[in-house]
Design a protein around this motif. Sequence first.
Motif, PDB file in Angstrom:
ATOM      1  N   ASP A   1      -8.549   8.303  -0.530  1.00  0.00           N
ATOM      2  CA  ASP A   1      -7.128   7.978  -0.463  1.00  0.00           C
ATOM      3  C   ASP A   1      -7.003   6.547   0.027  1.00  0.00           C
ATOM      4  O   ASP A   1      -7.759   6.106   0.903  1.00  0.00           O
ATOM      5  N   VAL A   2      -6.045   5.828  -0.533  1.00  0.00           N
ATOM      6  CA  VAL A   2      -5.853   4.414  -0.213  1.00  0.00           C
ATOM      7  C   VAL A   2      -4.370   4.159  -0.012  1.00  0.00           C
ATOM      8  O   VAL A   2      -3.539   4.704  -0.744  1.00  0.00           O
ATOM      9  N   TYR A   3      -4.019   3.347   0.989  1.00  0.00           N
ATOM     10  CA  TYR A   3      -2.664   2.802   1.016  1.00  0.00           C
ATOM     11  C   TYR A   3      -2.721   1.330   1.401  1.00  0.00           C
ATOM     12  O   TYR A   3      -3.737   0.840   1.882  1.00  0.00           O
ATOM     13  N   PHE A   4      -1.627   0.620   1.133  1.00  0.00           N
ATOM     14  CA  PHE A   4      -1.589  -0.838   1.199  1.00  0.00           C
ATOM     15  C   PHE A   4      -0.612  -1.299   2.285  1.00  0.00           C
ATOM     16  O   PHE A   4       0.484  -0.762   2.412  1.00  0.00           O
ATOM     17  N   ASP A   5      -1.012  -2.330   3.022  1.00  0.00           N
ATOM     18  CA  ASP A   5      -0.118  -3.002   3.963  1.00  0.00           C
ATOM     19  C   ASP A   5      -0.236  -4.503   3.705  1.00  0.00           C
ATOM     20  O   ASP A   5      -0.980  -4.949   2.829  1.00  0.00           O
ATOM     21  N   TRP A   6       0.507  -5.308   4.480  1.00  0.00           N
ATOM     22  CA  TRP A   6       0.451  -6.768   4.386  1.00  0.00           C
ATOM     23  C   TRP A   6       0.664  -7.254   2.956  1.00  0.00           C
ATOM     24  O   TRP A   6      -0.018  -8.157   2.458  1.00  0.00           O
ATOM     25  N   GLY A   7       1.612  -6.610   2.253  1.00  0.00           N
ATOM     26  CA  GLY A   7       1.938  -7.047   0.908  1.00  0.00           C
ATOM     27  C   GLY A   7       0.857  -6.775  -0.112  1.00  0.00           C
ATOM     28  O   GLY A   7       0.868  -7.362  -1.197  1.00  0.00           O
ATOM     29  N   GLY A   8      -0.065  -5.897   0.202  1.00  0.00           N
ATOM     30  CA  GLY A   8      -1.177  -5.586  -0.696  1.00  0.00           C
ATOM     31  C   GLY A   8      -2.483  -6.217  -0.266  1.00  0.00           C
ATOM     32  O   GLY A   8      -3.522  -5.962  -0.868  1.00  0.00           O
TER      33      GLY A   8
END
Length: 399
Positions: free
Chosen positions: A318-325
């Motif tokens: 599972d992956v999620y994104f922060d800092w605009g990607g």
Amino acid sequence: MTITTFKPDTAAQLADSMQWALSHGEPLEVLGTGTKRRLGRPVQAAYALDLSALSGVVAYEPEELVLTVRTGTPLAEVLPMLAARRQHFAFEPQDLGPLYGLPAGGGTVGGMLAAGLTGPRRIQAGSARDHFLGVEGVSGRGEVYKGGGKVVKNVTGYDMPKLMAGSMGTLTAMTEVTLKVLPAPEDVRTLVLLGKGDAEAVRALTSALQSPHEVSGAAHLPAAVAARSGVVARLGGAATCIRLEGFGPSVAARVAALKDELGADAVLERDDSLALWREIRDVAYFVQPAERLVWKLSVPPSEGARVAAAIREITEADVYFDWGGGLLWVAAEPGDADIRECLDGTGGHATLIRAPDDVRASVPVYHPQPEPLAALAARVKESFDPKRLLNPGRLYAGV
């Protein structure tokens, strides 16, 4: 292994403990309350240096936006004190205690800075080191010293605070630190765009960040991760989240303008916004199952979606994104391949945030350094701790 613990409550006692370690050639595990003991490589030492008794606020000057505390001071004591004056640490420090099976709110100011942990607001406010003004401590030479100051602009001599931030206790046992604090935002709202794929979501986040609307948070939760959220799961599907903070009327105007430019399927009010960004900040989606490995990847935002796709090709993750990607949080199954191969050609780097001791002892936790940088780090270590007493091997094997 039985561990003997030194627990000094003054800088002089700390210096005495360090001199003893020097004279006996005994390495020390440096810690506060131990909430980040599972961050970094395991330390093999028969003696621990517990700094939690070095606690208390030395000086708080709200009008000057400056706070000086001893390093063992609990964040649970400092954060409410700042909130009472409508101030905060703008870099939004993470609380990873629950990720390691510990209660939330157990960390110290010293541990926060030594680990250099920074939350979603980094894209706007910078990192912990950018707010770290002054430090006092005892080096691995047994020398008491201080560096930096109590003003934002300090250009005399080497910038010791910047060096100590993120050093994980391998250079100095810090006793006292001075930080810049800032006014806390009066209000917060979050625009949520639903159902976007990774690449489309990163494009939307990039547009928001390049707009004049002063975005302070830009994250994307794919559907599998959004389903674990206590806030956006009810909306259904993937959630691309854009945070706006500041004075109430300004936030309302900027939300309306950005909604016109990007569209939005929902706008979260203050309480839901605060809860959502705590989840994102503290990697709450990956607390369970506890046996999964958790990685933190820093990449150019333009490469984020491609790296996430490459990771999913080689492992159930599972992956999620922060800092605009530009920041990817990854939860992978135990025994899966080292995902660093997915970073080839990106210039990115990866840190293994959670894994069992045997894995952290055998797999590089921090991204391998290029030879010139490794040589520079070795010279810095030699300057502060030539006998390799402080948290030996915590960052890299043999260092």
